[in-house]
Scaffold this active site. Sequence first.
Site, PDB file in Angstrom:
ATOM      1  N   ASP A  47     -13.292  -0.950   6.890  1.00  0.00           N
ATOM      2  CA  ASP A  47     -12.307   0.024   7.377  1.00  0.00           C
ATOM      3  C   ASP A  47     -12.234   0.038   8.904  1.00  0.00           C
ATOM      4  O   ASP A  47     -11.721   0.990   9.497  1.00  0.00           O
ATOM      5  CB  ASP A  47     -12.595   1.430   6.835  1.00  0.00           C
ATOM      6  CG  ASP A  47     -11.410   2.372   6.988  1.00  0.00           C
ATOM      7  OD1 ASP A  47     -10.263   1.884   6.985  1.00  0.00           O
ATOM      8  OD2 ASP A  47     -11.626   3.602   7.118  1.00  0.00           O
ATOM      9  N   ARG A  70       0.832  -1.207   0.000  1.00  0.00           N
ATOM     10  CA  ARG A  70       0.000   0.000   0.000  1.00  0.00           C
ATOM     11  C   ARG A  70       0.863   1.251   0.000  1.00  0.00           C
ATOM     12  O   ARG A  70       1.901   1.294   0.690  1.00  0.00           O
ATOM     13  CB  ARG A  70      -0.904   0.013   1.230  1.00  0.00           C
ATOM     14  CG  ARG A  70      -2.035   1.043   1.176  1.00  0.00           C
ATOM     15  CD  ARG A  70      -2.794   1.080   2.470  1.00  0.00           C
ATOM     16  NE  ARG A  70      -4.101   1.734   2.332  1.00  0.00           N
ATOM     17  CZ  ARG A  70      -4.763   2.306   3.318  1.00  0.00           C
ATOM     18  NH1 ARG A  70      -4.260   2.301   4.554  1.00  0.00           N
ATOM     19  NH2 ARG A  70      -5.937   2.879   3.127  1.00  0.00           N
TER      20      ARG A  70
END
Length: 291
Positions: free
Chosen positions: A246, A122
């Site tokens: 999330d 990421r």
Amino acid sequence: MSALKTSAPPLAESRVPSIVLPPNSCDAHCHIFGPFDRYPLPDDRSFNPALAPETALRRLHDRLGFARAVLVQSQGHGYDHRPLLDALQTGAGRYRGVALIRPSDTDATIAQYAAAGVRGARVHFLAHLGGRPDLEAIRTLCSRIAPHGWHLAIHLAGRDIVEQAAFIETLRVPVVIDHIARLDITDGVEGDAMGALRRLLDTGKVWLKLSGADRLSKQGTPFDDTVPIASALAAHAPERMLWGSDWPHVNLSSAMPDDGDLTDLIARIVPDPARRTQMLVDNPTSFFGFA
């Protein structure tokens, strides 16, 4: 370290959602933090997370109906991947991971992560998470992760998706855009950011996480104002949609969401049960390599 922002803890107990998820549904974007007595927070973190260990995540997922998850390494633990690697081992196939890779990390380290169940790296374009990365460094990262079949997860916001679309198209690994690119939903379904996302999806190598509705919403629970944007994108490229909670919702500027509400939002974004199964089961199974 006192200047670092401290994240509020997630709700102690989310409500049970009304929707019944299909078997082997995957929460494709969540984080874990701690236990801090085993994994103290490192000095290179960018914020102070609340305690949110794998055991709490598992209880939440069992309550919501998720059998699988993708654990994304967060700046809260910096580059200390021990909590993530421990969870991948404990999960015994339940989890896959996304790592943060530094230029100084060796190829052996990347290979170790891959063997443990990590399937991507990421990068952040957000100021509070380190700011815009060097684009050539991202290309180099892609060349290092490509032999392992990894994807690159990109976290950006606002008009960044418009500005970086041409660069993203040049990357030679699959790309996942996190949190619907954190675009401004007031721009509507015909805004520039939506156009950029659609064009990227049309390349066939870009995937999108329909996560972070609570971050995009201007109205709050039940986040109805995010549905037109999310549902339009879900309909545009259903074969490359993923969904994530999330959890535990770090660095929020709004109220802490209930993950039962976020889970029920799935049915409004993707009303068709077959398409929901595609997004929650089929897509993540193939993309992240679940058994």
